[in-house]
Design a protein around this motif. Structure first.
Motif, mmCIF file in Angstrom:
data_model
loop_
_atom_site.group_PDB
_atom_site.id
_atom_site.type_symbol
_atom_site.label_atom_id
_atom_site.label_comp_id
_atom_site.label_asym_id
_atom_site.label_seq_id
_atom_site.Cartn_x
_atom_site.Cartn_y
_atom_site.Cartn_z
ATOM 1 N N THR A 97 0.832 -1.206 0.000
ATOM 2 C CA THR A 97 0.000 0.000 0.000
ATOM 3 C C THR A 97 0.868 1.258 0.000
ATOM 4 O OG1 THR A 97 -1.752 -1.161 1.181
ATOM 5 C CG2 THR A 97 -1.805 1.248 1.252
ATOM 6 N N ASP A 98 1.956 1.216 0.739
ATOM 7 C CA ASP A 98 2.925 2.315 0.753
ATOM 8 C C ASP A 98 4.319 1.689 0.754
ATOM 9 O OD1 ASP A 98 4.420 4.602 1.026
ATOM 10 O OD2 ASP A 98 3.212 5.448 2.652
ATOM 11 N N ALA A 99 4.705 1.162 -0.405
ATOM 12 C CA ALA A 99 5.977 0.445 -0.508
ATOM 13 C C ALA A 99 7.160 1.345 -0.198
ATOM 14 C CB ALA A 99 6.117 -0.158 -1.905
ATOM 15 N N GLN A 100 7.077 2.606 -0.570
ATOM 16 C CA GLN A 100 8.178 3.533 -0.328
ATOM 17 C C GLN A 100 8.415 3.712 1.165
ATOM 18 O OE1 GLN A 100 9.843 4.977 -3.035
ATOM 19 N NE2 GLN A 100 11.388 5.660 -1.575
ATOM 20 N N ALA A 123 11.361 2.844 6.205
ATOM 21 C CA ALA A 123 11.181 2.773 7.651
ATOM 22 C C ALA A 123 11.599 1.449 8.269
ATOM 23 C CB ALA A 123 9.712 3.047 8.000
ATOM 24 N N ARG A 124 11.484 0.364 7.520
ATOM 25 C CA ARG A 124 11.809 -0.936 8.098
ATOM 26 C C ARG A 124 13.316 -1.079 8.323
ATOM 27 N NH1 ARG A 124 8.415 -5.480 8.819
ATOM 28 N NH2 ARG A 124 6.261 -4.733 8.737
ATOM 29 N N PRO A 125 13.714 -1.700 9.437
ATOM 30 C CA PRO A 125 15.144 -1.813 9.740
ATOM 31 C C PRO A 125 15.847 -2.863 8.890
ATOM 32 C CG PRO A 125 13.865 -2.968 11.403
ATOM 33 C CD PRO A 125 12.867 -2.259 10.515
ATOM 34 N N ASP A 126 17.159 -2.685 8.739
ATOM 35 C CA ASP A 126 17.997 -3.700 8.109
ATOM 36 C C ASP A 126 18.142 -4.895 9.048
ATOM 37 O OD1 ASP A 126 18.389 -2.082 5.918
ATOM 38 O OD2 ASP A 126 20.334 -1.338 6.582
ATOM 39 N N ASP A 147 3.564 -9.355 -4.298
ATOM 40 C CA ASP A 147 2.972 -8.029 -4.450
ATOM 41 C C ASP A 147 3.766 -7.246 -5.492
ATOM 42 O OD1 ASP A 147 2.175 -5.325 -4.176
ATOM 43 O OD2 ASP A 147 1.586 -5.661 -2.090
ATOM 44 N N ALA A 148 3.136 -6.964 -6.630
ATOM 45 C CA ALA A 148 3.833 -6.287 -7.725
ATOM 46 C C ALA A 148 4.306 -4.896 -7.332
ATOM 47 C CB ALA A 148 2.922 -6.191 -8.948
ATOM 48 N N ARG A 149 3.611 -4.239 -6.411
ATOM 49 C CA ARG A 149 4.020 -2.896 -5.981
ATOM 50 C C ARG A 149 5.351 -2.949 -5.237
ATOM 51 N NH1 ARG A 149 -1.458 -1.934 -2.786
ATOM 52 N NH2 ARG A 149 -0.747 -4.005 -2.109
ATOM 53 N N MET A 150 5.491 -3.946 -4.384
ATOM 54 C CA MET A 150 6.758 -4.126 -3.666
ATOM 55 C C MET A 150 7.851 -4.549 -4.639
ATOM 56 S SD MET A 150 5.989 -3.633 -0.342
ATOM 57 C CE MET A 150 6.719 -4.695 0.929
ATOM 58 N N ALA A 151 7.495 -5.446 -5.553
ATOM 59 C CA ALA A 151 8.477 -5.936 -6.523
ATOM 60 C C ALA A 151 8.983 -4.814 -7.416
ATOM 61 C CB ALA A 151 7.867 -7.054 -7.361
ATOM 62 N N ASP A 152 8.096 -3.912 -7.808
ATOM 63 C CA ASP A 152 8.506 -2.799 -8.669
ATOM 64 C C ASP A 152 9.564 -1.943 -7.985
ATOM 65 O OD1 ASP A 152 6.820 -3.573 -10.685
ATOM 66 O OD2 ASP A 152 5.253 -2.103 -10.237
ATOM 67 N N LEU A 153 9.372 -1.674 -6.694
ATOM 68 C CA LEU A 153 10.349 -0.841 -5.990
ATOM 69 C C LEU A 153 11.674 -1.592 -5.851
ATOM 70 C CD1 LEU A 153 9.615 1.499 -3.025
ATOM 71 C CD2 LEU A 153 11.753 0.230 -3.136
ATOM 72 N N ALA A 154 11.609 -2.893 -5.552
ATOM 73 C CA ALA A 154 12.833 -3.685 -5.448
ATOM 74 C C ALA A 154 13.597 -3.696 -6.770
ATOM 75 C CB ALA A 154 12.503 -5.116 -5.018
ATOM 76 N N GLY A 191 1.812 -5.323 10.125
ATOM 77 C CA GLY A 191 0.653 -6.072 9.649
ATOM 78 C C GLY A 191 -0.672 -5.672 10.240
ATOM 79 N N GLY A 192 -0.706 -5.275 11.499
ATOM 80 C CA GLY A 192 -1.974 -4.911 12.106
ATOM 81 C C GLY A 192 -2.540 -3.597 11.621
ATOM 82 N N LEU A 193 -1.687 -2.756 10.991
ATOM 83 C CA LEU A 193 -2.123 -1.412 10.638
ATOM 84 C C LEU A 193 -2.268 -1.180 9.141
ATOM 85 C CD1 LEU A 193 -1.081 -1.121 13.610
ATOM 86 C CD2 LEU A 193 -0.513 1.231 13.030
ATOM 87 N N THR A 194 -1.760 -2.065 8.307
ATOM 88 C CA THR A 194 -1.739 -1.802 6.869
ATOM 89 C C THR A 194 -3.129 -1.744 6.254
ATOM 90 O OG1 THR A 194 -1.411 -4.177 6.483
ATOM 91 C CG2 THR A 194 0.559 -2.772 6.476
#
Length: 273
Positions: A26-29, A34-37, A82-89, A228-231
């Motif tokens: 939904t907000d791949a960017q 924001a997610r940690p390494d 998820d194609a949206r996530m894949a596109d950013l990757a 996951g609980g908020l997406t």
């Protein structure tokens, strides 16, 4: 009091909850920023214990873990439903094929390592483990890992109270404010049991990495909507939860330190025909 729309609940098994599993794009960017390494020691240990550098990243998302493995000298292929996530990757230089792992066609390819970073709970635990054995070469390494996301009680408790208030019908509203580390460890032990059941791997190992990361108020509020609980919440529900959490962090001086534990279950593909 705002609530989630009435709808059929998703299945209890995480890998069957496809609407949640495929909601992170939904907000791949934001997710990518924001997610940690993952701990460098974890990446180094997996790479050193793998026969060659060909790595399959299952549920690669935006490529957070994949980029770390690329930087360590690996040739990484991502699988992402998820194609949206894949596109950013892909925009970040990662090769990605859009599919669930269960449906993905290896077309004769075999890999030296298979990783799943914060994603294996979205894969069928039986079919996924069997398929991992099929695509790994003998002595190839399977490594399933993820972070324990449990902020301090001063942050977790206001979050849980706000979530129960605005989304009482959500299955996530029944969860305690903070879950013990032992609960996560039990989950990784179950993964190890599924690996053993295939009889295609050496006995699995459990790895643990403890580390810390400081967060400002804005940094934590940027990360929370990627969980996951908020997406799948409505904007007004999300805003009320973020307001409560922001107020709690302000009371701590506008920042806090997150004590992370990254857990891994890893096993070597047996050297048998």
């Amino acid at each position: 009091m705002p609530t989630l729309p009435r709808e059929q609940p998703e299945p209890a098994q995480p890998h069957q909850a496809r609407r949640t599993a495929e909601s992170f794009g939904t907000d791949a960017q934001r997710y990518d920023q924001a997610r940690p390494d993952y701990p460098d020691d974890l990446v180094t240990r997996i790479v050193a214990a793998s026969p060659e550098p060909a790595v399959l990243d299952v549920g690669c998302g935006t490529g957070i873990a994949a980029r770390q493995f690329q930087a360590a000298g690996c040739n990484v292929l991502g699988i992402e439903p998820d194609a949206r996530m894949a596109d950013l990757a892909q925009a970040r230089g990662l090769r990605v094929e859009v599919a669930t792992f269960e449906a993905w066609e290896p077309d004769g390819r075999v890999l030296d390592a298979l990783i799943a970073a914060q994603s294996w709970h979205w894969v069928d635990p039986v079919a996924g483990t069997v398929k991992a054995a099929q695509v790994l070469r003998p002595n190839g390494r399977l490594a399933i890992f993820g972070h324990v996301f449990e902020p301090p009680a001063e942050v977790a408790e206001p979050f849980a109270a706000a979530f129960r208030r605005v989304a009482p019908d959500s299955p996530f509203s029944d969860q305690p404010a903070r879950r013990p580390l032992e609960m996560y460890q039990a989950g990784y032990a179950k993964i190890a049991d599924k690996i053993r059941e295939t009889e295609q791997f050496d006995d699995p190992e459990q790895w643990r990495f403890d580390w810390e990361k400081p967060y400002t108020r804005d940094q934590w509020l940027d990360l929370l909507p990627t969980t996951g609980g908020l997406t799948r919440l409505r904007p007004d529900q999300l805003a009320e939860i973020l307001g409560a959490v922001g107020h709690a962090i302000d009371a701590l001086g506008g920042r806090f330190t997150m004590h992370y534990t990254t857990l891994a279950t890893t096993a070597v593909r047996a050297d048998t025909p």
